[in-house]
Write a protein that holds these residues in place. Structure first.
Motif, PDB file in Angstrom:
ATOM      1  N   GLY A 176      38.355  47.195  41.076  1.00 22.40           N
ATOM      2  CA  GLY A 176      38.762  46.074  40.239  1.00 22.40           C
ATOM      3  C   GLY A 176      37.650  45.054  40.060  1.00 22.40           C
ATOM      4  O   GLY A 176      37.745  44.158  39.233  1.00 22.40           O
ATOM      5  N   GLY A 177      36.579  45.169  40.843  1.00 22.82           N
ATOM      6  CA  GLY A 177      35.464  44.229  40.756  1.00 22.82           C
ATOM      7  C   GLY A 177      34.251  44.874  40.131  1.00 22.82           C
ATOM      8  O   GLY A 177      34.162  46.104  40.040  1.00 22.82           O
ATOM      9  N   ARG A 178      33.316  44.044  39.687  1.00 20.88           N
ATOM     10  CA  ARG A 178      32.058  44.550  39.139  1.00 20.88           C
ATOM     11  C   ARG A 178      31.068  43.407  39.027  1.00 20.88           C
ATOM     12  O   ARG A 178      31.423  42.243  39.091  1.00 20.88           O
ATOM     13  N   PHE A 179      29.805  43.782  38.853  1.00 22.75           N
ATOM     14  CA  PHE A 179      28.734  42.821  38.631  1.00 22.75           C
ATOM     15  C   PHE A 179      28.452  42.690  37.143  1.00 22.75           C
ATOM     16  O   PHE A 179      28.657  43.625  36.373  1.00 22.75           O
ATOM     17  N   GLU A 180      27.972  41.527  36.778  1.00 22.71           N
ATOM     18  CA  GLU A 180      27.411  41.328  35.449  1.00 22.71           C
ATOM     19  C   GLU A 180      26.242  40.372  35.605  1.00 22.71           C
ATOM     20  O   GLU A 180      26.281  39.447  36.411  1.00 22.71           O
ATOM     21  N   TRP A 181      25.177  40.617  34.864  1.00 20.03           N
ATOM     22  CA  TRP A 181      23.984  39.779  34.930  1.00 20.03           C
ATOM     23  C   TRP A 181      23.967  38.883  33.702  1.00 20.03           C
ATOM     24  O   TRP A 181      24.084  39.352  32.572  1.00 20.03           O
TER      25      TRP A 181
END
Length: 94
Positions: free
Chosen positions: A47-52
């Motif tokens: 359900g989580g993720r990274f974004e730059w």
């Protein structure tokens, strides 16, 4: 705190299901497979993720859009008519 310590903390939050927006990529950015996992596929797993996002205003807008998407999915953004219950109606609910 150096990049590795921040990376470990960020990875913990993503693994816990949180959406994390960072101002610059981690040192793992060189690996296409790891980048795809952390920025795309992990959302389907935890359900989580990274974004730059280097621009702080755009980063805040992305976070707010993500929150609204989750609120929509929960159905808590929908406008509903409110009903005021009198005491007799409240007792009937119990």
């Amino acid at each position: 705190m150096d990049e590795r310590e921040g990376g470990a903390i960020g990875h913990y939050f993503v693994a816990s299901g949180l959406y994390v927006v960072l101002g610059h990529p981690f040192y793992v950015e060189g690996s296409e497979n790891v980048t795809r996992l952390l920025c795309e596929e992990m959302e389907g797993i935890t359900g989580g993720r990274f974004e730059w996002e280097p621009d702080p205003v755009q980063a805040a807008e992305k976070m707010l859009a993500h929150i609204e998407k989750k609120r929509d999915a929960l159905g808590i953004n929908a406008q509903r008519a409110r009903k005021l219950f009198d005491m007799k109606e409240r007792r009937a609910l119990a």
